[in-house]
Scaffold this active site. Structure first.
Site, PDB file in Angstrom:
ATOM      1  N   SER A 112      -1.432   7.727  21.582  1.00  0.00           N
ATOM      2  CA  SER A 112      -2.548   6.949  21.025  1.00  0.00           C
ATOM      3  C   SER A 112      -2.640   5.626  21.777  1.00  0.00           C
ATOM      4  O   SER A 112      -1.687   4.838  21.767  1.00  0.00           O
ATOM      5  CB  SER A 112      -2.302   6.656  19.548  1.00  0.00           C
ATOM      6  OG  SER A 112      -3.141   5.573  19.144  1.00  0.00           O
ATOM      7  N   HIS A 155      -5.281  10.121  22.907  1.00  0.00           N
ATOM      8  CA  HIS A 155      -5.771  10.000  21.524  1.00  0.00           C
ATOM      9  C   HIS A 155      -6.423   8.631  21.337  1.00  0.00           C
ATOM     10  O   HIS A 155      -5.798   7.597  21.556  1.00  0.00           O
ATOM     11  CB  HIS A 155      -4.596  10.166  20.561  1.00  0.00           C
ATOM     12  CG  HIS A 155      -4.992  10.214  19.115  1.00  0.00           C
ATOM     13  ND1 HIS A 155      -5.431  11.377  18.500  1.00  0.00           N
ATOM     14  CD2 HIS A 155      -5.028   9.243  18.163  1.00  0.00           C
ATOM     15  CE1 HIS A 155      -5.699  11.110  17.229  1.00  0.00           C
ATOM     16  NE2 HIS A 155      -5.459   9.829  16.998  1.00  0.00           N
ATOM     17  N   ASP A 181      -8.030   6.090  18.768  1.00  0.00           N
ATOM     18  CA  ASP A 181      -8.189   5.753  17.343  1.00  0.00           C
ATOM     19  C   ASP A 181      -9.378   4.823  17.169  1.00  0.00           C
ATOM     20  O   ASP A 181      -9.302   3.634  17.458  1.00  0.00           O
ATOM     21  CB  ASP A 181      -6.902   5.096  16.821  1.00  0.00           C
ATOM     22  CG  ASP A 181      -5.846   6.144  16.563  1.00  0.00           C
ATOM     23  OD1 ASP A 181      -4.725   5.999  17.055  1.00  0.00           O
ATOM     24  OD2 ASP A 181      -6.162   7.127  15.884  1.00  0.00           O
ATOM     25  N   MET A 225     -11.770   2.762  15.029  1.00  0.00           N
ATOM     26  CA  MET A 225     -11.712   2.125  13.704  1.00  0.00           C
ATOM     27  C   MET A 225     -12.887   1.171  13.525  1.00  0.00           C
ATOM     28  O   MET A 225     -13.232   0.421  14.446  1.00  0.00           O
ATOM     29  CB  MET A 225     -10.396   1.363  13.563  1.00  0.00           C
ATOM     30  CG  MET A 225      -9.183   2.253  13.709  1.00  0.00           C
ATOM     31  SD  MET A 225      -7.666   1.297  13.458  1.00  0.00           S
ATOM     32  CE  MET A 225      -6.447   2.555  13.860  1.00  0.00           C
ATOM     33  N   HIS A 257     -10.411  10.305  17.339  1.00  0.00           N
ATOM     34  CA  HIS A 257     -10.129  10.309  15.894  1.00  0.00           C
ATOM     35  C   HIS A 257     -11.011   9.247  15.246  1.00  0.00           C
ATOM     36  O   HIS A 257     -10.781   8.051  15.429  1.00  0.00           O
ATOM     37  CB  HIS A 257      -8.639  10.017  15.706  1.00  0.00           C
ATOM     38  CG  HIS A 257      -8.241   9.795  14.274  1.00  0.00           C
ATOM     39  ND1 HIS A 257      -7.019   9.257  13.934  1.00  0.00           N
ATOM     40  CD2 HIS A 257      -8.877  10.034  13.099  1.00  0.00           C
ATOM     41  CE1 HIS A 257      -6.934   9.171  12.623  1.00  0.00           C
ATOM     42  NE2 HIS A 257      -8.046   9.632  12.093  1.00  0.00           N
ATOM     43  N   MET A 292     -12.056   7.055  12.544  1.00  0.00           N
ATOM     44  CA  MET A 292     -11.717   6.431  11.263  1.00  0.00           C
ATOM     45  C   MET A 292     -12.853   5.457  10.941  1.00  0.00           C
ATOM     46  O   MET A 292     -12.700   4.233  10.945  1.00  0.00           O
ATOM     47  CB  MET A 292     -10.374   5.690  11.364  1.00  0.00           C
ATOM     48  CG  MET A 292      -9.202   6.638  11.438  1.00  0.00           C
ATOM     49  SD  MET A 292      -7.672   5.832  11.920  1.00  0.00           S
ATOM     50  CE  MET A 292      -7.812   6.023  13.689  1.00  0.00           C
ATOM     51  N   MET A 302      -2.510  12.788   8.580  1.00  0.00           N
ATOM     52  CA  MET A 302      -2.064  11.402   8.726  1.00  0.00           C
ATOM     53  C   MET A 302      -0.724  11.237   8.019  1.00  0.00           C
ATOM     54  O   MET A 302      -0.603  11.524   6.825  1.00  0.00           O
ATOM     55  CB  MET A 302      -3.098  10.445   8.120  1.00  0.00           C
ATOM     56  CG  MET A 302      -4.430  10.402   8.867  1.00  0.00           C
ATOM     57  SD  MET A 302      -4.257  10.109  10.624  1.00  0.00           S
ATOM     58  CE  MET A 302      -3.599   8.440  10.606  1.00  0.00           C
ATOM     59  N   ASP A 360      -0.239  12.430  12.889  1.00  0.00           N
ATOM     60  CA  ASP A 360      -0.548  11.114  13.453  1.00  0.00           C
ATOM     61  C   ASP A 360       0.002   9.997  12.577  1.00  0.00           C
ATOM     62  O   ASP A 360      -0.438   9.820  11.449  1.00  0.00           O
ATOM     63  CB  ASP A 360      -2.083  11.011  13.535  1.00  0.00           C
ATOM     64  CG  ASP A 360      -2.570   9.683  14.074  1.00  0.00           C
ATOM     65  OD1 ASP A 360      -3.776   9.581  14.345  1.00  0.00           O
ATOM     66  OD2 ASP A 360      -1.762   8.742  14.207  1.00  0.00           O
TER      67      ASP A 360
HETATM   68  C1  DX5 Z   1      -3.730   5.055  12.482  1.00  0.00           C
HETATM   69  C2  DX5 Z   1      -3.426   5.349  13.896  1.00  0.00           C
HETATM   70  C3  DX5 Z   1      -1.919   5.319  14.194  1.00  0.00           C
HETATM   71  C4  DX5 Z   1      -1.640   5.592  15.640  1.00  0.00           C
HETATM   72  C5  DX5 Z   1      -0.217   6.025  15.846  1.00  0.00           C
HETATM   73  O1  DX5 Z   1      -3.207   3.931  12.041  1.00  0.00           O
HETATM   74  O2  DX5 Z   1      -3.930   6.623  14.149  1.00  0.00           O
HETATM   75  O3  DX5 Z   1      -1.305   6.286  13.373  1.00  0.00           O
HETATM   76  O4  DX5 Z   1      -2.446   6.541  16.133  1.00  0.00           O
HETATM   77  O5  DX5 Z   1       0.527   4.885  15.854  1.00  0.00           O
HETATM   78  P1  DX5 Z   1       2.145   4.916  15.908  1.00  0.00           P
HETATM   79  O6  DX5 Z   1       2.533   6.110  16.729  1.00  0.00           O
HETATM   80  O7  DX5 Z   1       2.508   3.615  16.551  1.00  0.00           O
HETATM   81  O8  DX5 Z   1       2.556   5.041  14.487  1.00  0.00           O
HETATM   82 ZN    ZN Z   2      -5.296   8.731  15.177  1.00  0.00          ZN
END
Ligand code: DX5
Ligand code: ZN
Length: 221
Positions: free
Chosen positions: A10, A35, A37, A39, A68, A70, A139, A177
């Protein structure tokens, strides 16, 4: 038959001041997916990047771009992320009016689609869609930030989803994740996951450690 384990770093945990270089380095270090993320500061208490950032990073790696979402307004952003070069789009079903319609829209654009389950959402919520999707993203933290602790309560959920996919003979990926590292990756894989998202564990220590970091997730015992 157990599926090949895929590692999806990620970029949330990477150096945002040189994302292109980071994506090239982590790709060369053995990542299977990149990946992203996404947000919106609304569905989750953090803000990251949008379609333009993904678009500008597309040329830095040939790896699968695993996006992903969010975000609250999933449907408004499907086409922009598809045009930006996303290969997989995963979304939280609570953020769309009609789950089947959103799945169809992503599939009709020849992209893979995933449904995402937050820790408090029961896996049964997505069982009606299993035949229509390519992956379930579980998650193992409440989304918003990297570096959080893996929630062991999600192991049972992964096992239940894996059992269901085996019962229905579905060849879909189970992606996990949040808080994944070499000390817990094996129990996540044993539970039935085959795609591991990891930010902190992949990017820790800087470029010279990326290959070793990814290997230690793959070979975790
Ligand atoms: C949501 C994100 C995190 C990230 C992974 O908060 O999706 O979960 O991808 O982060 P680590 O591997 O640092 O927990
Ligand atoms: Zn993610």
């Amino acid at each position: 038959m157990k599926k090949k384990i895929k590692i999806a770093p990620s970029i949330l945990a990477s150096d945002f001041s040189s994302l292109g270089e980071e994506i090239t380095s982590i790709s060369k270090a053995g990542a299977d997916y990149i990946h992203f993320d996404i947000m919106d500061g609304n569905f989750v208490p953090n803000l990251t990047f949008g379609p333009n950032t993904v678009k500008s990073l597309r040329k830095y790696s040939k790896k699968i771009f695993d996006v992903h979402l969010m975000i609250k307004s999933v449907d408004d952003f499907l086409i922009p992320f598809i045009k930006a070069g996303a290969d997989i789009i995963s979304f939280h079903p609570e953020n769309v009016k009609n789950v089947e319609k959103t799945i169809k829209k992503i599939k009709s654009n020849k992209k893979k689609v995933g449904l995402v389950l937050n820790p408090n959402i029961n896996e049964k919520k997505i069982f009606p869609y299993l035949k229509k999707i390519d992956l379930v993203l579980v998650m193992s933290v409440y989304p918003g930030f990297g570096g959080q602790k893996f929630m062991n309560s999600q192991i049972k959920k992964i096992q239940n989803i894996y059992k269901k996919t085996q019962m229905e003979k579905l060849n879909i990926d189970i992606e996990v994740d949040g808080g994944i590292k070499s000390s817990n990756a094996n129990k996540v894989i044993e539970a039935g996951a085959n795609v591991l998202v990891a930010g902190t564990a992949c990017f820790k220590g800087g470029k010279k450690f990326y290959k070793k970091n990814i290997l230690s997730l793959r070979k975790s015992k």
